[in-house]
Scaffold this active site. Structure first.
Site, PDB file in Angstrom:
ATOM      1  N   GLU B  73       0.818  -1.222   0.000  1.00  0.00           N
ATOM      2  CA  GLU B  73       0.000   0.000   0.000  1.00  0.00           C
ATOM      3  C   GLU B  73       0.848   1.268   0.000  1.00  0.00           C
ATOM      4  O   GLU B  73       0.426   2.305  -0.507  1.00  0.00           O
ATOM      5  CB  GLU B  73      -0.964   0.011   1.185  1.00  0.00           C
ATOM      6  CG  GLU B  73      -2.103  -0.998   1.065  1.00  0.00           C
ATOM      7  CD  GLU B  73      -1.739  -2.389   1.562  1.00  0.00           C
ATOM      8  OE1 GLU B  73      -0.557  -2.627   1.912  1.00  0.00           O
ATOM      9  OE2 GLU B  73      -2.635  -3.258   1.603  1.00  0.00           O
ATOM     10  N   PHE B 135     -11.173  -8.273  13.552  1.00  0.00           N
ATOM     11  CA  PHE B 135     -10.076  -8.638  12.662  1.00  0.00           C
ATOM     12  C   PHE B 135      -9.783  -7.494  11.684  1.00  0.00           C
ATOM     13  O   PHE B 135     -10.688  -6.964  11.053  1.00  0.00           O
ATOM     14  CB  PHE B 135     -10.430  -9.913  11.876  1.00  0.00           C
ATOM     15  CG  PHE B 135      -9.349 -10.320  10.911  1.00  0.00           C
ATOM     16  CD1 PHE B 135      -8.096 -10.712  11.368  1.00  0.00           C
ATOM     17  CD2 PHE B 135      -9.576 -10.283   9.539  1.00  0.00           C
ATOM     18  CE1 PHE B 135      -7.096 -11.068  10.476  1.00  0.00           C
ATOM     19  CE2 PHE B 135      -8.581 -10.636   8.643  1.00  0.00           C
ATOM     20  CZ  PHE B 135      -7.335 -11.033   9.113  1.00  0.00           C
ATOM     21  N   GLN B 136      -8.541  -7.116  11.601  1.00  0.00           N
ATOM     22  CA  GLN B 136      -8.072  -6.028  10.732  1.00  0.00           C
ATOM     23  C   GLN B 136      -8.782  -4.694  11.017  1.00  0.00           C
ATOM     24  O   GLN B 136      -8.961  -3.875  10.130  1.00  0.00           O
ATOM     25  CB  GLN B 136      -8.207  -6.395   9.251  1.00  0.00           C
ATOM     26  CG  GLN B 136      -7.232  -7.502   8.857  1.00  0.00           C
ATOM     27  CD  GLN B 136      -7.089  -7.698   7.358  1.00  0.00           C
ATOM     28  OE1 GLN B 136      -8.024  -7.471   6.599  1.00  0.00           O
ATOM     29  NE2 GLN B 136      -5.918  -8.126   6.929  1.00  0.00           N
ATOM     30  N   LYS B 185     -17.683  -1.627   5.987  1.00  0.00           N
ATOM     31  CA  LYS B 185     -18.094  -2.624   4.997  1.00  0.00           C
ATOM     32  C   LYS B 185     -19.617  -2.628   4.810  1.00  0.00           C
ATOM     33  O   LYS B 185     -20.110  -2.786   3.693  1.00  0.00           O
ATOM     34  CB  LYS B 185     -17.610  -4.015   5.434  1.00  0.00           C
ATOM     35  CG  LYS B 185     -17.575  -5.023   4.291  1.00  0.00           C
ATOM     36  CD  LYS B 185     -16.800  -6.271   4.666  1.00  0.00           C
ATOM     37  CE  LYS B 185     -16.826  -7.285   3.526  1.00  0.00           C
ATOM     38  NZ  LYS B 185     -16.084  -8.515   3.874  1.00  0.00           N
ATOM     39  N   MET B 499      24.214   9.969   2.232  1.00  0.00           N
ATOM     40  CA  MET B 499      24.036  11.251   2.905  1.00  0.00           C
ATOM     41  C   MET B 499      24.358  11.131   4.397  1.00  0.00           C
ATOM     42  O   MET B 499      25.004  11.991   4.974  1.00  0.00           O
ATOM     43  CB  MET B 499      22.610  11.766   2.691  1.00  0.00           C
ATOM     44  CG  MET B 499      22.402  13.185   3.170  1.00  0.00           C
ATOM     45  SD  MET B 499      23.539  14.364   2.411  1.00  0.00           S
ATOM     46  CE  MET B 499      22.550  14.960   1.044  1.00  0.00           C
TER      47      MET B 499
END
Lengths: 196, 588
Positions: B73, B135-136, B185, B499
Site C-alpha cells: 500500500e 479482525f483487521q 463494509k 548522505m
C-alpha cells in the site's frame, strides 16, 4: 515575549473527530491545555470551544491560524484575561453533620457565594461559580471540615468586544466572501491580523 | 512500444453501467460512480477483506477505471502522489482496513507536508464491530488525523456521494493535501436510493483561498519598485497554482533574479536567464549567500522550510520580506513578512506584475554570476568533469540532460543522489521534478515514478534512486512487470547510505555507524521481474548505457556504480546561517 494566559475561542461545525483534530495542534507542539470546554454557541448548529493555554502571543497567533486551517473550523479568536468575562464552576461535597454542627461553616460558605445544590442526610453538595482563586480558596476553607469531593469545570468565556457569530456565519455561507469580511477591519493593523 | 494503458477516451456521459436512473445502488457503486464523475481514470490500490465490496463493484468498471495493483500500500500512495504531481490531478488510492490503511501512513505524511492532492479510500470493518478489536480493525481516522487535510468515516451509504464530493474538493482546492475516507463494509454493501453525483463547490467552514487584498499588493509593488537588490525565491505554490505563466511574466517584467526551492524546481525552465539556481542546504552558492544581501526578498508559494533558511536568526535579517501564499498559516510562521500578500498566486501575481516597473538589475545579477563562477570553479567543474576514474553522480545527470534535452520527468528518492540530481538536472517543462521534499521519504521514487508514468505518459519518466532507497520499495518492480508503465530506473550505487555517511564524515569524526549497505545484484533482481537491465562502472560506457535505457521499449533498470565517498557540496551545515554555506570539506 512573555508567556501569559490566553483564552482561545473557536467556532466550529459539530463534527465527530474535530476535538481530536484541534487537541493535537497543541500536543504536537508540546503545549499543555490548561482547560478545554466544548459547548453549543449562540448560533444553532455551530459549536464553540473555549481553550485556555499559557503561551506567548506569537505562539498563540500561530496556533489560531493552524486551528482555523482545519476544514471544519469557522473561526478562531484569542484573548487575554482583560478582554473576556469568564467563569468556572466548582462543586464541593461536604458532610452534612459538620455543616449542621458548625455554624462557622455556613457563614464561610455564604461568604464565598456557595449555593447548596443537594442536601442529603449524609452529605451536602455546594456550587460556586467564579474565578480560579475564588474556587481554590474555598477548597482550603473546607478542607478542615472534611471536604469529601471537589471538582471544577473548564473555563467558559465571553469575549467583551464580540458581536456574536450570527452575522459572521452569513458571510461564511456565501461562496465568495464579501468585502466587509472580518479581516478588513484590521487592514491597517498588521499585528492584529490573524484570520483567513 | 510497450503498451502503456492510455487514458480512456472521455465519454459523453460518464456514468456507471449499473446506473440508469435514480435507483437503488450499493455504497460501493456510488463510490465508483463518484470517481468516474470526478474524471478519475487511474486508481492505485490493493484489495483486502474490508474493501471487497468496492473491488467487487470495480469488476464492472474495468472500462472506465484503470486499477493498478501495487505490491504494497505504501507503493499505492506514492504512485498516487507521483501521478498527482505529474498530472496536476488528484491521485486516488484504494486500501483495505487495518494493515492496508496503516501502510498508507508514510505516504499520507509525505503528501501532507508536500501539499499533494490525494484521495485515499480505505475499507473498514462493519460499523457494529467498530471498537471491538475486530479482525483487521484499526482506528484509521485517529491515526491519520495529523497527516491529512481532512478525513471522514462513512458508516451509512447515503453519505457517500456528498462525502466523496467533499473529499475531492478539499484535496485539490486551496493548498492541496491528502484526504482519507474510511468506509465501513456495511456502508459499501448497503443499497440506497442514489440520486446521482453532485460536485462540491463550497463548504461553509472552509475557505480554500484567502481574499486578495489590493492594499497589500500595492504595498508589495511599492517595495519592489523601490528595491535595488530584490530577490525572488519561489516554491511549489507556483506549480500547484498553475501559475507558471503568470510567474514567468512577473519575473521577466521585474528583471529580478529568481531562485527555486527543491519543490518549486521546474516552475520556470532551469536555464531561464533570470533563474539563478536552487536554494537550501545543498542548493547553489549565490542564492544562499545573497539571500543575506538582498534588500527585498519576494517569497512566492514557499514556506521557509528549515532546509531552506538554515538558522532563522541569521536569515535575511536585512531584507524586507514580501510573502505570497495561499495558506494564511504560512505567513509569519517562520519568517516575519513585511507585506503579506495572501491569495492564490495565479490571482495575485498578475496584479503585482501590472503594478511593478519594468526593470533590469545588471550589477546585482553580476553578483550572482560571480558566485556562480566561484561555485563552478570549486565544485561544479570537478563534479561534472572528474579527473579520477570513478564516476560521479553529477556527470551521470549531465549526460542524462544531453539525452533527454530537459524534457523528462525526473523522479528522485532521498539522499545524495536527490541533491545532485536537483542541482544538475535540466528541466524545460513544469511538473518535471517529482521528489519527496518535506518528509524525505526514502523509497518514494520507484512507486512515484510508476504514478508519474501514468500521470503524463507523453514524457519519459526517469527515476533516479540510491542503492539504499531502492531497497525500501523494490517490490514495486512487480507492478511494473504486470502493468508495464514506462519507467526508466537509474540506481546511483555508492555502496553506502551516502548522505548519512557524509554527515558522519563531516560531523561525527568519520565514525561510519551502519551506513555500509550491501546490495543484491540489481540487474538480476530486475531480470527476475522481467525488466531488462544493465550495470556499469566505467565512463566510456555511460553515454551508451543511458541511451540504451532511454531507447528501450518500456522500463529499464540501469545501475551505475559511483564514487563511494563523494560528498555533496556546497552545504549549509545544520545550525548555521545561509551565508555560512561551505564549498568543500575543508571549510566545514
Amino acid at each position: 515575549m512573555q508567556k501569559q494566559e490566553y483564552t482561545i475561542t473557536v467556532y466550529t461545525e459539530n463534527q465527530i473527530g474535530l476535538l481530536n483534530r484541534i487537541a493535537i495542534i497543541f500536543s504536537r507542539r508540546k503545549i499543555n491545555i490548561e482547560s478545554l470546554n466544548t459547548s453549543p454557541s449562540e448560533v444553532d448548529s455551530v459549536h464553540r470551544f473555549t481553550i485556555v493555554i499559557n503561551e506567548t502571543e506569537d505562539v498563540v497567533r500561530k496556533l489560531c491560524r493552524q486551528i482555523e486551517k482545519q476544514v471544519e473550523v469557522l473561526k478562531a479568536y484569542y484573548n487575554t484575561e482583560e478582554e473576556i468575562i469568564w467563569q468556572e464552576l466548582a462543586l464541593y461535597k461536604v458532610p452534612t453533620d459538620v455543616i449542621a454542627e458548625e455554624v462557622k461553616v455556613e457563614r464561610l460558605l455564604r461568604e464565598h457565594g456557595a449555593k447548596a445544590v443537594v442536601i442529603r442526610k449524609d452529605y451536602t453538595v455546594f456550587e460556586v461559580a467564579g474565578k480560579r482563586e475564588e474556587t481554590d480558596n474555598l477548597i482550603k476553607v473546607l478542607e478542615p471540615y472534611g471536604l469529601i469531593e471537589f471538582v471544577r469545570s473548564a473555563r467558559v468565556a465571553i469575549i467583551k468586544d464580540s458581536d456574536g457569530f450570527h452575522k459572521k456565519l452569513k458571510e461564511f455561507e456565501y461562496h465568495q466572501p464579501g468585502e466587509d469580511t472580518s479581516e478588513n477591519e484590521f487592514l491597517s493593523e498588521n499585528e492584529k491580523v490573524f484570520s483567513m | 512500444m510497450q503498451t502503456l494503458k492510455l487514458k480512456a477516451t472521455p465519454k459523453e456521459k460518464k456514468s456507471s453501467p449499473a446506473i440508469k436512473h435514480a435507483q437503488e445502488v450499493s455504497g460501493s457503486v456510488a463510490v465508483l460512480d463518484a470517481l468516474v464523475a470526478e474524471n478519475v481514470e487511474t486508481i492505485f490500490g490493493y484489495p483486502g477483506g474490508a474493501i471487497m465490496p468496492i473491488y467487487d463493484a470495480l469488476y464492472d468498471y474495468k472500462e472506465q477505471l484503470n486499477h493498478i495493483l501495487v505490491r504494497h500500500e505504501q507503493g499505492a500512495i506514492h504512485a498516487a502522489q507521483g501521478f498527482a504531481r505529474a498530472s496536476g490531478q488528484v491521485g486516488v488510492v484504494f486500501a483495505t482496513s487495518g494493515p492496508g490503511a496503516t501502510n498508507l501512513v508514510t505516504g499520507l505524511a509525505d503528501a501532507m507536508i508536500d501539499s499533494t492532492p490525494v484521495v485515499c479510500i480505505t475499507g473498514q470493518v462493519f460499523a457494529h464491530l467498530l471498537g471491538t478489536d475486530a479482525f483487521q480493525e484499526t482506528d484509521v481516522i485517529n491515526i491519520t488525523t495529523p497527516i491529512t487535510k481532512w478525513n471522514y468515516q462513512v458508516t451509512d451509504a447515503t453519505e457517500i456521494p456528498a462525502v466523496l464530493a467533499k473529499a475531492f474538493y478539499i484535496a485539490k482546492s486551496g493548498r492541496p493535501g491528502p484526504v482519507v475516507i474510511d468506509i465501513t463494509k456495511n456502508a459499501q454493501l448497503q443499497k440506497f436510493n442514489y440520486a446521482g453525483y453532485e460536485k462540491c463547490e463550497h463548504i461553509r467552514s472552509y475557505r480554500p483561498k484567502p481574499i486578495v487584498r489590493k492594499e497589500y499588493v500595492e504595498q508589495a509593488a511599492e517595495l519592489i519598485n523601490a528595491a535595488e537588490k530584490p530577490f525572488i525565491i519561489f516554491g511549489q505554490g507556483v506549480i500547484l497554482g498553475n501559475a507558471e505563466k503568470e510567474f514567468q511574466q512577473f519575473v521577466e517584467k521585474s528583471g529580478i533574479p529568481a531562485a527555486w526551492t527543491i519543490m518549486g524546481m521546474s516552475a520556470i525552465p532551469t536555464d531561464h536567464p533570470l533563474g539563478v539556481g536552487m536554494l537550501g542546504m545543498h542548493g547553489n552558492y549565490g542564492p544562499n549567500v545573497l539571500t543575506n544581501e538582498c534588500d527585498v526578498l519576494i517569497a512566492i508559494g514557499m514556506r521557509f522550510d528549515d532546509r531552506v533558511t538554515g538558522r532563522l536568526d541569521k536569515y535575511a535579517k536585512q531584507a524586507k520580506v514580501i510573502h505570497l501564499d495561499i495558506d494564511p498559516a504560512e505567513i509569519d510562521k517562520n519568517v516575519k513578512a513585511t507585506v503579506p500578500v495572501w491569495g492564490d498566486c495565479k490571482e495575485t501575481l498578475p496584479l503585482l506584475t501590472e503594478m511593478i516597473k519594468q526593470k533590469v538589475y545588471p550589477q546585482w545579477l553580476q553578483k550572482f554570476q560571480e558566485y556562480r563562477q566561484k561555485e563552478e570553479d570549486k565544485v561544479i567543474y570537478e563534479e561534472l568533469n572528474p579527473t579520477t576514474e570513478v564516476l560521479t553522480m553529477g556527470e551521470v545527470i549531465k549526460e542524462l540532460n544531453e539525452l533527454t534535452k530537459g524534457d523528462a520527468i525526473i523522479v528522485t528518492d532521498v539522499g545524495q543522489h536527490q541533491m545532485v540530481a536537483c542541482r544538475y538536472a535540466k528541466m524545460n517543462q513544469t511538473k518535471s521534478n517529482i521528489t519527496s521534499g518535506g518528509l524525505g521519504t526514502m523509497g518514494y521514487a520507484l512507486p512515484a515514478a510508476i504514478g508519474a508514468a501514468y500521470g503524463d505518459p507523453s514524457r519519459h519518466t526517469v527515476a533516479i534512486i540510491g542503492d539504499g532507497g531502492f531497497q525500501m520499495t523494490l517490490q514495486e518492480l512487480g507492478t511494473i512487470m504486470q502493468f508495464k508503465p514506462n519507467v526508466k530506473i537509474i540506481i546511483l550505487n555508492n555502496n553506502f547510505l551516502g548522505m548519512v555517511r557524509q554527515w558522519q564524515q563531516l560531523f561525527h569524526e568519520k565514525r561510519y555507524s551502519f551506513v555500509d549497505i550491501t546490495s543484491p545484484d540489481f540487474v538480476q533482481v530486475a531480470k527476475g521481474f522481467g525488466i531488462p537491465g544493465k550495470s556499469i562502472s566505467k565512463r566510456p560506457d555511460l553515454k551508451n548505457a543511458l541511451k540504451e535505457m532511454l531507447d528501450n521499449d518500456g522500463s529499464f533498470l540501469l545501475e551505475i556504480m559511483v564514487g563511494k565517498e563523494n560528498n555533496v557540496f556546497p552545504m549549509v551545515p545544520q545550525g548555521r546561517g545561509v551565508a555560512e554555506i561551505v564549498l568543500c570539506r575543508e571549510e566545514v
